[in-house]
Design an enzyme around this catalytic site. Structure first.
Site, PDB file in Angstrom:
ATOM      1  N   ASP A   1     -38.369   5.365   9.447  1.00 55.64           N
ATOM      2  CA  ASP A   1     -39.522   4.502   9.138  1.00 55.64           C
ATOM      3  C   ASP A   1     -39.164   3.020   9.230  1.00 55.64           C
ATOM      4  OD1 ASP A   1     -37.820   5.017   6.922  1.00 55.64           O
ATOM      5  OD2 ASP A   1     -39.262   4.058   5.599  1.00 55.64           O
ATOM      6  N   GLU A   2     -40.183   2.235   9.464  1.00 53.72           N
ATOM      7  CA  GLU A   2     -40.126   0.771   9.328  1.00 53.72           C
ATOM      8  C   GLU A   2     -38.909   0.138  10.009  1.00 53.72           C
ATOM      9  OE1 GLU A   2     -42.362  -0.129   5.179  1.00 53.72           O
ATOM     10  OE2 GLU A   2     -40.416   0.827   4.971  1.00 53.72           O
TER      11      GLU A   2
END
Ligand code: ACM
Length: 510
Positions: free
Chosen positions: A324-325
């Site tokens: 993620d991210e």
């Protein structure tokens, strides 16, 4: 005739009074079970647990019987005996694996409470374990000395809606010790949840000993958000957590987040950085600034070692690779990175889970995408044949504040009051993602603002039982107005368990 009638009325009143003053439960359907069982039928009598009550188990259920005895002993102060047998006794409590009922699947059960005998039947020890949790909810958390322990008779048939019912604990932003994790596991077990996802690494900390890369914990584990001391689990401690969880029908899913959320690793080993210089340790709460160097070969040697050691410590089938991210990893680097890391996980005999961003890569067979934010990513995953874990941030993130007055937590995905957390259906929330795509649900607790077990409890309770019910009970059996009355009754249980819970004004606490 009239006198006779009066006598009957008097006698009935007297009986009623006795039953009220001694609180003899006779109607099993009045118990506020969470999660709501598939069916509960009352038979109008009472079973009493006494010091002489024996727990009989089939050989394969010795450990489960021991767990039940320990839990009942905690409530009663008694020392109940567990005996092995292969046929049903006339009285006591009997745990039995011979039911062979297809409806029950891996985790369902039938709990029959008669006047003299309680019988738990299931296809697997996991089903017996779940039945025990139901049985324990018919009793107080702690009985007063000398208080008789009475249970209304009846039959409960029960099985879960979803096979995967989880919660996540972020031990990277703030570190929580083994005892805190075990308490968290106990909370999950009470509500029949069967997965604990541990977020073991992030920018602020590396929390699991990796023998081939010791500086990960020496340096990367040395601090946490706010510059506190941090900490990590030795492999021995981690295995102890895994075993404790296993004994409670809970699978641990370890997550090493990558290629972003990796500053703690990058601070520990200079060679993992593209410029060959170790980064500074980080104790703030920003996200999206770190990345492993995706075109260096040493990066993949590092991941292979970490995944190998983690796989050896993990009896369950999954390794979570985060994903993620990764805002500073270009998509042209991110995709081949995720493709290669998935193969590493598979080479160590494990299945891949990643946050929804990983669906931008080519998913391996049996990959699972964890929906937290992006519908497009998740749909891309489903199109590739992946299963989905539903963790929509705006509904299921345990670190979101209840309202604007909450002391801890964040609100970037919104406020999640107890009704908002409860009132959604995983199978209809996202168009294009339906029940057959969904493995189950998970409620994550990120710990940027949560520093100790009391604060964990405040964020987790009373929302956790709601997530447990979403995972266990069919959507047509769930209704906020009825649920809040059952939840209200659990307030006393939380209190008796020493849980610092949020007294939501939406719940009529007793
Ligand atoms: C996430 O909340 N970054 C998965």
């Amino acid at each position: 005739m009239k006198t006779k009638l009066n006598l009957v009325v008097l006698f009935t009143l007297l009986l009623f009074q006795i039953s009220c003053t001694t609180k003899t439960p006779t109607d099993l359907t009045k118990t506020s079970f969470i999660p709501k069982p598939v069916s509960v039928t009352a038979t109008g009598n009472t079973f009493e647990i006494k010091g002489s009550t024996i727990i009989y188990v089939q050989d394969k259920l010795k450990q489960t019987g021991g767990y039940l005895a320990a839990e009942l002993n905690k409530i009663t102060g008694l020392t109940l005996e567990v005996k092995t047998t292969d046929k049903a006794p006339a009285k006591g409590v009997y745990l039995d694996l011979s039911e062979g009922n297809n409806d029950f699947g891996d985790e369902g059960y039938k709990l029959t409470i008669d006047k003299r005998l309680i019988t738990i039947s299931a296809n697997n020890p996991a089903g017996c374990f779940n039945a025990i949790q139901t049985l324990l909810q018919t009793l107080p958390v702690k009985a007063d000395a000398g208080e008789p322990l009475k249970i209304a008779t009846g039959v409960i048939r029960d099985y879960p809606e979803y096979a995967f019912r989880g919660a996540m604990l972020d031990v990277a932003r703030h570190f929580f010790g083994v005892d805190d994790v075990k308490r968290y596991i106990d909370f999950l077990a009470t509500y029949k949840m069967n997965v604990l996802h541990l977020h073991l690494s992030d920018d602020q900390g590396w929390r699991i000993e990796i023998k081939s890369w010791p500086k990960l914990t020496e340096i990367g584990g040395s601090t946490q958000v706010g510059s506190g001391e941090g900490g990590f689990y030795t492999q021995g401690q981690y295995s102890d957590i895994v075993k404790y969880a296993q004994e409670r029908n809970i699978m641990i899913i370890p997550e090493i987040d990558m290629p972003g959320h990796t500053n703690a690793a990058l601070a520990s080993y200079a060679e993992l950085n593209c410029d060959g210089k170790a980064s500074e340790l980080y104790t703030g709460t920003e996200v999206g600034f770190s990345t492993l160097c995706t075109d260096k070969e040493i990066t993949y040697k590092f991941i292979d070692d970490v995944v190998r050691e983690l796989a050896e410590l993990t009896p369950g089938p999954y390794i979570h690779i985060g994903g993620d991210e990764s805002h500073v990893t270009a998509m042209k680097d991110y995709i081949p990175f995720i493709n290669r890391v998935q193969k590493i996980v598979v080479s160590h005999g494990k299945k891949v889970i990643g946050w929804d961003e990983i669906a931008n890569a080519t998913l391996v067979e049996n990959a699972t995408v964890q929906f937290w934010a992006n519908v497009k990513n998740t749909t891309l995953g489903v199109k590739q044949g992946a299963k989905v874990i539903m963790s929509p941030a705006a509904k299921a993130y345990l670190d979101m504040q209840y309202d604007s007055t909450s002391t801890f937590g964040l609100h970037w995905a919104g406020y999640i009051e107890v009704d908002t957390g409860y009132s959604w259906d995983p199978a209809t929330l996202v168009p294009g993602i339906s029940k057959e795509n969904i493995l189950g649900i998970e409620a994550p607790l990120w710990s940027e603002t949560v520093t100790n077990i009391d604060e964990i409890e405040y964020m987790v309770f009373p929302r956790l039982p709601g997530y447990a019910e979403i995972g266990w009970s069919a959507p047509e059996a769930r209704n906020w107005d009825k649920y809040k009355l059952r939840l209200a009754k659990h307030g006393k249980r939380f209190h008796a368990m020493g849980i610092d819970f949020y007294r939501s004004p939406l719940v009529p606490w007793e």
